[in-house]
Design a protein around this motif. Structure first.
Motif, PDB file in Angstrom:
ATOM      1  N   ILE A  70       0.839  -1.199   0.000  1.00 19.11           N
ATOM      2  CA  ILE A  70       0.000   0.000   0.000  1.00 19.11           C
ATOM      3  C   ILE A  70       0.873   1.248   0.000  1.00 19.11           C
ATOM      4  O   ILE A  70       0.630   2.193  -0.757  1.00 19.11           O
ATOM      5  N   ILE A  71       1.904   1.250   0.821  1.00 20.38           N
ATOM      6  CA  ILE A  71       2.801   2.400   0.906  1.00 20.38           C
ATOM      7  C   ILE A  71       3.549   2.586  -0.409  1.00 20.38           C
ATOM      8  O   ILE A  71       3.686   3.711  -0.904  1.00 20.38           O
ATOM      9  N   GLU A  72       4.038   1.488  -0.985  1.00 22.30           N
ATOM     10  CA  GLU A  72       4.761   1.581  -2.253  1.00 22.30           C
ATOM     11  C   GLU A  72       3.859   2.082  -3.379  1.00 22.30           C
ATOM     12  O   GLU A  72       4.274   2.886  -4.209  1.00 22.30           O
ATOM     13  N   ASP A  76       4.452   5.437  -5.465  1.00 24.14           N
ATOM     14  CA  ASP A  76       4.496   5.447  -6.930  1.00 24.14           C
ATOM     15  C   ASP A  76       3.474   6.432  -7.498  1.00 24.14           C
ATOM     16  O   ASP A  76       3.757   7.161  -8.451  1.00 24.14           O
ATOM     17  N   GLY A  77       2.285   6.458  -6.901  1.00 20.58           N
ATOM     18  CA  GLY A  77       1.259   7.394  -7.349  1.00 20.58           C
ATOM     19  C   GLY A  77       1.682   8.838  -7.153  1.00 20.58           C
ATOM     20  O   GLY A  77       1.468   9.683  -8.030  1.00 20.58           O
ATOM     21  N   SER A  78       2.309   9.131  -6.018  1.00 19.96           N
ATOM     22  CA  SER A  78       2.746  10.513  -5.788  1.00 19.96           C
ATOM     23  C   SER A  78       3.891  10.886  -6.723  1.00 19.96           C
ATOM     24  O   SER A  78       3.971  12.020  -7.191  1.00 19.96           O
ATOM     25  N   ARG A  79       4.761   9.931  -7.022  1.00 16.18           N
ATOM     26  CA  ARG A  79       5.853  10.192  -7.961  1.00 16.18           C
ATOM     27  C   ARG A  79       5.299  10.464  -9.360  1.00 16.18           C
ATOM     28  O   ARG A  79       5.741  11.383 -10.048  1.00 16.18           O
ATOM     29  N   ASP A  80       4.293   9.683  -9.769  1.00 11.23           N
ATOM     30  CA  ASP A  80       3.668   9.902 -11.078  1.00 11.23           C
ATOM     31  C   ASP A  80       2.970  11.257 -11.120  1.00 11.23           C
ATOM     32  O   ASP A  80       3.049  11.967 -12.125  1.00 11.23           O
ATOM     33  N   ALA A  81       2.283  11.608 -10.033  1.00 13.68           N
ATOM     34  CA  ALA A  81       1.598  12.899  -9.982  1.00 13.68           C
ATOM     35  C   ALA A  81       2.605  14.044 -10.048  1.00 13.68           C
ATOM     36  O   ALA A  81       2.367  15.058 -10.718  1.00 13.68           O
ATOM     37  N   LYS A  82       3.741  13.889  -9.394  1.00 19.69           N
ATOM     38  CA  LYS A  82       4.782  14.924  -9.438  1.00 19.69           C
ATOM     39  C   LYS A  82       5.318  15.075 -10.856  1.00 19.69           C
ATOM     40  O   LYS A  82       5.523  16.190 -11.348  1.00 19.69           O
ATOM     41  N   ARG A  83       5.526  13.952 -11.530  1.00 19.31           N
ATOM     42  CA  ARG A  83       6.018  13.971 -12.904  1.00 19.31           C
ATOM     43  C   ARG A  83       5.000  14.651 -13.825  1.00 19.31           C
ATOM     44  O   ARG A  83       5.369  15.470 -14.669  1.00 19.31           O
TER      45      ARG A  83
END
Length: 112
Positions: A70-72, A76-83
């Motif tokens: 869940i944390i990973e 990953d979702g926050s990294r994609d949103a940042k990108r």
């Protein structure tokens, strides 16, 4: 066999308490702290001890694969949103630059 009353009113054998303290102490908690919890309330402990217990619980939860996944996934979702946010910003800068160049060209045409 000794029976001990836990902080929440439950009963636990001394052997079971020792096993729990050993298991939890493997996560880095002081066994004396765990024995204090067996007879007192967490709110009676000093802040450093509370932090140690909280850290231990977090480390224990992180050992479960389901929580790690869940944390990973959230990471990953926050990294994609940042990108996506960065690419959106770059796209907006390009549009603003193109619009300002367009206005400059139109203004230059009007002056001639």
């Amino acid at each position: 066999m000794a029976v001990i009353t836990t902080g929440d009113g439950g009963l636990i054998t001394e052997a079971c308490l020792l096993m729990q303290m050993t298991r939890v102490s493997s996560y880095g908690t002081d066994p004396s702290l765990m024995s204090m919890l067996a007879i007192s309330n967490i709110f009676d402990l000093p802040p450093a001890s509370k932090l140690t217990i909280l850290t231990t619980l977090i480390n224990q939860v992180l050992t479960y694969a389901q929580f790690r996944e869940i944390i990973e996934e959230a990471f990953d979702g926050s990294r994609d949103a940042k990108r996506e946010w960065k690419s959106f910003g770059v796209e907006m800068q390009k549009r603003e630059k193109e619009e300002s160049e367009g206005f400059t060209l139109k203004a230059g045409m009007k002056n001639t």
